[in-house]
Design a protein around this motif. Structure first.
Motif, mmCIF file in Angstrom:
data_model
loop_
_atom_site.group_PDB
_atom_site.id
_atom_site.type_symbol
_atom_site.label_atom_id
_atom_site.label_comp_id
_atom_site.label_asym_id
_atom_site.label_seq_id
_atom_site.Cartn_x
_atom_site.Cartn_y
_atom_site.Cartn_z
ATOM 1 N N ALA A 1 27.125 13.766 -12.952
ATOM 2 C CA ALA A 1 26.451 14.588 -11.941
ATOM 3 C C ALA A 1 25.586 13.717 -11.036
ATOM 4 O O ALA A 1 25.553 13.915 -9.819
ATOM 5 N N TYR A 2 24.898 12.735 -11.606
ATOM 6 C CA TYR A 2 24.094 11.801 -10.809
ATOM 7 C C TYR A 2 24.978 10.996 -9.858
ATOM 8 O O TYR A 2 24.656 10.824 -8.684
ATOM 9 N N LEU A 3 26.101 10.546 -10.379
ATOM 10 C CA LEU A 3 27.032 9.755 -9.579
ATOM 11 C C LEU A 3 27.571 10.558 -8.402
ATOM 12 O O LEU A 3 27.596 10.069 -7.274
ATOM 13 N N THR A 4 27.979 11.798 -8.667
ATOM 14 C CA THR A 4 28.630 12.597 -7.623
ATOM 15 C C THR A 4 27.657 13.336 -6.712
ATOM 16 O O THR A 4 28.012 13.670 -5.589
ATOM 17 N N SER A 5 26.447 13.605 -7.176
ATOM 18 C CA SER A 5 25.521 14.357 -6.333
ATOM 19 C C SER A 5 24.478 13.485 -5.645
ATOM 20 O O SER A 5 23.816 13.947 -4.719
#
Length: 164
Positions: free
Chosen positions: A24-28
């Protein structure tokens, strides 16, 4: 024996939550920041927007919300708390979109000197994105309703299993 099984279950949940949080950190946050850093940096330097926070700050807030609820939902998977966190995510995103859009009206001005025109004037813009905001609010309300229905379904299936 039961303690070992419980420890294994907790460890699996924590690893899944950590992996989901990282994705989620990577994509958001990380990928959008890398892709848009040049554009967002240009916007921050040339477009003073006083009514809403900077785009990079909004991206950071969005990522914090996304990562928190992803980890919380993954940690509480297959419990009723999963559905409560899903409702909380919907409500938080609803208020975030209202905050990020400035209530649907965005006004900013562009100094003509930043465009290479030697004038001392400014070019003012006002964007009415209230219809887009209403669509986002509608989608969030549907998400909240879906989460509430899933919570009721989860509790009713659980009660049915206990009766049988």
């Amino acid at each position: 024996m039961a303690d070992a099984k419980l420890l294994k279950t907790i460890l699996v949940r924590v690893v899944k939550a950590a992996l989901a949080g990282f994705l989620a950190y990577l994509t958001s946050y990380l990928i959008p920041k890398m892709l848009l850093s040049g554009v967002l940096g240009l916007l921050e330097r040339s477009l003073p927007v006083a009514e809403i926070p900077s785009p990079l700050a909004l991206l950071k807030y969005f990522a914090i919300i996304t990562v928190f609820y992803t980890v919380a939902i993954e940690l509480t998977r297959d419990t009723v708390l999963e559905h409560f966190f899903a409702v909380g995510r919907g409500l938080t995103m609803l208020f975030f979109f209202i905050y990020a859009s400035g209530g649907g009206i965005i006004s900013f001005s562009l100094p003509l000197s930043s465009l290479g025109l030697g004038g001392a004037g400014q070019l003012a813009f006002t964007l009415d994105i209230s219809k887009v905001l209403m669509v986002l609010i509608g989608v969030d309300i549907l998400d909240i309703g879906r989460s509430v229905i899933n919570a009721v379904n989860f509790l009713s299936e659980r009660a049915e299993r206990e009766v049988v």
